[in-house]
Motif scaffolding. Structure first.
Motif, PDB file in Angstrom:
ATOM      1  N   VAL A 421      -6.721  14.677   0.900  1.00  0.00           N
ATOM      2  CA  VAL A 421      -7.797  14.053   0.124  1.00  0.00           C
ATOM      3  C   VAL A 421      -7.744  12.547   0.374  1.00  0.00           C
ATOM      4  N   ASN A 422      -8.891  11.886   0.147  1.00  0.00           N
ATOM      5  CA  ASN A 422      -8.986  10.467   0.504  1.00  0.00           C
ATOM      6  C   ASN A 422      -9.384   9.528  -0.622  1.00  0.00           C
ATOM      7  N   THR A 423      -9.886  10.092  -1.721  1.00  0.00           N
ATOM      8  CA  THR A 423     -10.293   9.218  -2.821  1.00  0.00           C
ATOM      9  C   THR A 423      -9.585   9.639  -4.100  1.00  0.00           C
ATOM     10  N   LYS A 439      -2.086  16.033   0.477  1.00  0.00           N
ATOM     11  CA  LYS A 439      -1.673  14.914   1.325  1.00  0.00           C
ATOM     12  C   LYS A 439      -2.639  13.751   1.148  1.00  0.00           C
ATOM     13  N   ALA A 440      -2.045  12.613   0.785  1.00  0.00           N
ATOM     14  CA  ALA A 440      -2.905  11.464   0.499  1.00  0.00           C
ATOM     15  C   ALA A 440      -2.181  10.173   0.860  1.00  0.00           C
ATOM     16  N   HIS A 441      -2.942   9.122   0.993  1.00  0.00           N
ATOM     17  CA  HIS A 441      -2.353   7.821   1.296  1.00  0.00           C
ATOM     18  C   HIS A 441      -1.841   7.155   0.030  1.00  0.00           C
ATOM     19  N   TRP A 442      -0.745   6.440   0.207  1.00  0.00           N
ATOM     20  CA  TRP A 442      -0.057   5.805  -0.927  1.00  0.00           C
ATOM     21  C   TRP A 442       0.457   4.458  -0.442  1.00  0.00           C
ATOM     22  N   ASP A 443       0.398   3.467  -1.324  1.00  0.00           N
ATOM     23  CA  ASP A 443       0.733   2.116  -0.864  1.00  0.00           C
ATOM     24  C   ASP A 443       2.239   1.853  -0.724  1.00  0.00           C
ATOM     25  N   GLY A 444       3.036   2.863  -1.060  1.00  0.00           N
ATOM     26  CA  GLY A 444       4.473   2.734  -0.823  1.00  0.00           C
ATOM     27  C   GLY A 444       5.270   2.129  -1.957  1.00  0.00           C
ATOM     28  N   THR A 445       4.626   1.790  -3.069  1.00  0.00           N
ATOM     29  CA  THR A 445       5.373   1.160  -4.162  1.00  0.00           C
ATOM     30  C   THR A 445       5.696   2.163  -5.271  1.00  0.00           C
ATOM     31  N   GLU A 469       1.467   8.943  12.203  1.00  0.00           N
ATOM     32  CA  GLU A 469       0.968   7.627  11.792  1.00  0.00           C
ATOM     33  C   GLU A 469      -0.537   7.739  11.619  1.00  0.00           C
ATOM     34  N   GLU A 470      -1.033   7.196  10.530  1.00  0.00           N
ATOM     35  CA  GLU A 470      -2.483   7.264  10.319  1.00  0.00           C
ATOM     36  C   GLU A 470      -2.854   6.142   9.363  1.00  0.00           C
ATOM     37  N   GLN A 471      -3.769   5.282   9.776  1.00  0.00           N
ATOM     38  CA  GLN A 471      -4.164   4.175   8.905  1.00  0.00           C
ATOM     39  C   GLN A 471      -5.067   4.697   7.800  1.00  0.00           C
ATOM     40  N   GLY A 472      -4.831   4.217   6.595  1.00  0.00           N
ATOM     41  CA  GLY A 472      -5.674   4.637   5.481  1.00  0.00           C
ATOM     42  C   GLY A 472      -5.485   3.684   4.324  1.00  0.00           C
ATOM     43  N   THR A 473      -6.084   4.047   3.188  1.00  0.00           N
ATOM     44  CA  THR A 473      -5.918   3.201   2.017  1.00  0.00           C
ATOM     45  C   THR A 473      -5.419   4.045   0.857  1.00  0.00           C
ATOM     46  N   CYS A 474      -4.569   3.434   0.059  1.00  0.00           N
ATOM     47  CA  CYS A 474      -3.950   4.107  -1.081  1.00  0.00           C
ATOM     48  C   CYS A 474      -5.026   4.649  -2.026  1.00  0.00           C
ATOM     49  N   ILE A 475      -4.876   5.905  -2.433  1.00  0.00           N
ATOM     50  CA  ILE A 475      -5.880   6.521  -3.296  1.00  0.00           C
ATOM     51  C   ILE A 475      -6.013   5.819  -4.636  1.00  0.00           C
ATOM     52  N   LEU A 476      -4.947   5.148  -5.078  1.00  0.00           N
ATOM     53  CA  LEU A 476      -5.021   4.492  -6.382  1.00  0.00           C
ATOM     54  C   LEU A 476      -5.401   3.017  -6.260  1.00  0.00           C
ATOM     55  N   THR A 477      -4.694   2.298  -5.387  1.00  0.00           N
ATOM     56  CA  THR A 477      -4.854   0.836  -5.352  1.00  0.00           C
ATOM     57  C   THR A 477      -5.744   0.356  -4.218  1.00  0.00           C
ATOM     58  N   GLY A 478      -6.005   1.208  -3.239  1.00  0.00           N
ATOM     59  CA  GLY A 478      -6.835   0.795  -2.106  1.00  0.00           C
ATOM     60  C   GLY A 478      -6.091  -0.075  -1.103  1.00  0.00           C
ATOM     61  N   LYS A 479      -4.802  -0.295  -1.346  1.00  0.00           N
ATOM     62  CA  LYS A 479      -4.024  -1.090  -0.396  1.00  0.00           C
ATOM     63  C   LYS A 479      -3.770  -0.271   0.867  1.00  0.00           C
ATOM     64  N   PRO A 480      -3.464  -0.954   1.959  1.00  0.00           N
ATOM     65  CA  PRO A 480      -3.290  -0.225   3.224  1.00  0.00           C
ATOM     66  C   PRO A 480      -2.048   0.678   3.228  1.00  0.00           C
ATOM     67  N   SER A 481      -2.157   1.767   3.976  1.00  0.00           N
ATOM     68  CA  SER A 481      -1.064   2.726   4.105  1.00  0.00           C
ATOM     69  C   SER A 481      -1.087   3.219   5.536  1.00  0.00           C
ATOM     70  N   ASN A 482       0.076   3.488   6.108  1.00  0.00           N
ATOM     71  CA  ASN A 482       0.039   3.958   7.499  1.00  0.00           C
ATOM     72  C   ASN A 482       0.490   5.400   7.689  1.00  0.00           C
ATOM     73  N   ARG A 483       0.642   6.092   6.577  1.00  0.00           N
ATOM     74  CA  ARG A 483       0.827   7.549   6.714  1.00  0.00           C
ATOM     75  C   ARG A 483       0.575   8.230   5.381  1.00  0.00           C
ATOM     76  N   ARG A 484       0.240   9.507   5.457  1.00  0.00           N
ATOM     77  CA  ARG A 484       0.012  10.271   4.227  1.00  0.00           C
ATOM     78  C   ARG A 484       1.342  10.776   3.682  1.00  0.00           C
ATOM     79  N   VAL A 485       1.404  10.938   2.365  1.00  0.00           N
ATOM     80  CA  VAL A 485       2.577  11.548   1.748  1.00  0.00           C
ATOM     81  C   VAL A 485       2.107  12.793   0.999  1.00  0.00           C
ATOM     82  N   VAL A 486       3.044  13.654   0.646  1.00  0.00           N
ATOM     83  CA  VAL A 486       2.696  14.928   0.025  1.00  0.00           C
ATOM     84  C   VAL A 486       2.871  14.851  -1.487  1.00  0.00           C
ATOM     85  N   PHE A 487       1.768  15.021  -2.186  1.00  0.00           N
ATOM     86  CA  PHE A 487       1.808  15.065  -3.654  1.00  0.00           C
ATOM     87  C   PHE A 487       1.701  16.501  -4.133  1.00  0.00           C
ATOM     88  N   ALA A 488       2.302  16.783  -5.281  1.00  0.00           N
ATOM     89  CA  ALA A 488       2.111  18.079  -5.942  1.00  0.00           C
ATOM     90  C   ALA A 488       2.664  17.983  -7.347  1.00  0.00           C
TER      91      ALA A 488
END
Length: 491
Positions: A421-423, A439-445, A469-488
């Motif tokens: 998901v992306n948003t 799988k979604a992008h996360w800003d790493g914090t 590696e995949e450029q994207g933006t964090c679903i929550l903050t919109g900050k840049p992310s370079n890979r998806r992580v797995v949420f559940a």
RNA sequence: CGGGGUGUGGCGCAGUUGGUAGCGCACCUGGUUUGGGACCAGGGGGCCGCUGGUUCGAGUCCAGUCACCCCGACCA
């Protein structure tokens, strides 16, 4: 079919609970949060244990045993470690009881207070590293590759049979290495051992990854994990393997002399799987009729049920059943022959389905005439006649087929429930309504992770090792992310 | 530790305005049965969580207390 279990669709948690109890795997005990593992459940655990133990030995590890009690002071030597475990430790304060002077029963003898309180191990890093200091002097003592099978206690607020109990059984490997690279390789190797065990023995497919900082083991530099997806769309951490860096070596002053004559702290790992694997097994394959076991961990792979009316019929059927049993055993298949006259065949059919026996053979007078038996597969519930001629070969290949089918089925279920998901809207909808691995992008914090957890109950299960590696933006903050992580949502 | 609930044969439950404690399953005996949880007949088993109170009388009303379960915070 009588409704013995609560239906999975109606109440998954209740279905799980009913199943564990009705299939005779375990029951709650007199002590809150601790369970009795019953013989049938323990037989499955023994199968897991034996296979894992063989794998540990094959990768060069030796078993040892360290004590249940740990001096309280040990725990506090590694700051993050104590922080992580302090809140759930059982503590031994006294060593004697005496008769209650005011009445019946016994009381703790106040005169028998321990000088230093002992904690019941929640994990054994501290006592083991205190020991390793004495064992390790030189690079020639490394690597030190030890495993132990033990019980541990973590005083949990809420418990569930196998998934989270105050006391549980597990294995914990603890290794010491001369270099960082070697320790990381060890942690990764054991993660592979777990992943392969889960897939090939339990037929449970897993994601391999590393934990985010907030989900990391207390005291670890990196926590590797295998995560499995249960039928209800929730994730279960099935095993963890930690690269501990030099944290414990420094805390317990474990140094070794290098070839060059300098003194260095050793590098460490620890890794473990627990009786929680029973939960993963149950929630991966079982259905509304009961447990479904992969043949490789089934206490009995085959059950034989005789069908008869009169004594004369029983004698004939019994002779044939015993012959079949001997043939199957010769072929390395574990067989249970239930010739009790106190239960009817129909009752037995249901009973062994509840207990997940992979293959059921029924033999009656009709079968004797036709030189066949009736075979029923637990995974598909299909029944078919099978000729007595070549029966062992047929059963062997059926067992293999069941093992493979269960894995394929679980793989398909998992991949169908794994998606991107992306948003933020997509994400919250997915977590609330669809479940699964998202799988979604996360800003790493850690801050963002915490907010997401508070808002949705979803956590980062892992950052997959092979995530592209995949450029994207964090679903929550919109900050840049370079890979998806797995949420559940997780157990 | 917060919020909700429950304590009655082995298990699951019912028990009305307070009046001799019941049902289903399980268990035991006998018989008929046995290819998807058999049936009939008979039988055994309970200080109703605990303590105190009200009452001629408490499973039931009151007070206290303990335990367990579910939902949250914490977690392999």
């Amino acid at each position: 079919m009588a409704d013995i279990l609560t239906s999975k669709d109606k109440d998954y948690a209740q279905w799980y609970n009913d199943l564990v109890i009705k299939a005779d795997l375990a029951e709650n005990s007199a002590v809150r949060g601790s369970m009795v593992i019953k013989p049938y459940g323990f037989a499955i655990w023994e199968k897991m244990r034996d296979d894992l133990d063989r794998r540990f030995k094959e990768t060069g590890h030796l078993n040892a045993y360290f004590p249940l009690f740990i001096p309280k002071s040990f725990l506090s030597k590694e700051a993050a470690h104590v922080e992580g475990f302090a809140k759930e430790c059982a503590v031994v304060t006294h060593y004697r009881l005496k008769n209650d002077p005011n009445g019946k029963g016994v009381i703790v003898d106040p005169d028998a207070k321990l000088e230093e309180e002992l904690i019941v191990r929640p994990t054994s890093e501290t006592i083991i590293w205190d020991t390793y200091r004495k064992w390790i002097q030189s690079y020639r003592d490394l690597p030190l590759l030890i495993n132990q099978w033990a019980n541990v206690v973590r005083w949990e607020m809420r418990t569930r049979l196998f998934l989270r109990t105050s006391e549980f059984l597990w294995q914990e490997g603890h290794t010491a290495h001369a270099t960082k690279e070697e320790a990381i390789a060890e942690a990764e190797q054991m993660l592979e051992v777990y992943a392969d065990f889960l897939e090939s023995i339990l037929a449970v497919p897993v994601l391999k990854g590393v934990k985010s900082e907030s989900e990391r083991f207390a005291g670890a530099v990196e926590t590797y994990c295998v995560e499995a997806l249960m039928q209800d769309g929730k994730a279960l951490q099935a095993g963890t393997s930690h690269f501990l860096g030099q944290n414990f070596a420094k805390a317990f002053d474990v140094k070794f002399a290098t070839k060059e004559g300098t003194n260095e702290y050793v590098w460490a790992t620890s890794w473990g799987v627990s009786t929680r694997l029973m939960g993963a097994l149950i929630m991966s394959h079982s259905d509304n009729n009961g447990l479904v076991l992969p043949p490789k961990v089934a206490p009995y792979q085959v059950v034989i049920i005789p069908i008869y009316r009169k004594d004369e019929e029983f004698d004939r059927v019994d002779a044939a059943a015993k012959e079949i049993m001997a043939d199957l055993r010769k072929a390395g298949i574990s067989v249970h022959y239930d010739n009790r006259d106190t239960y009817k065949p129909g009752w037995k059919f249901n009973q062994y389905e509840l207990k997940g026996v992979p293959v059921r053979l029924a033999i009656g007078p009709r079968d004797l005439e036709n030189k066949q038996v009736e075979m029923a597969r637990r995974d598909t519930l299909q029944k078919s006649p099978v000729p007595m001629e070549g029966l062992a070969e047929h059963i062997s290949s059926t067992l293999e087929d069941i093992q493979n089918s269960l894995l394929e089925r679980a793989k398909k279920r998992t991949s169908d429930a794994t998606y991107e998901v992306n948003t933020w809207e997509e994400f919250t909808d997915a977590i609330a309504n669809r479940g699964g691995f998202v799988k979604a992008h996360w800003d790493g914090t850690p801050e963002t992770e915490k907010i997401i957890k508070d808002k949705t109950k979803a956590t980062i299960r892992c950052i997959e090792l092979d995530a592209p590696e995949e450029q994207g933006t964090c679903i929550l903050t919109g900050k840049p992310s370079n890979r998806r992580v797995v949420f559940a949502k997780a157990y």
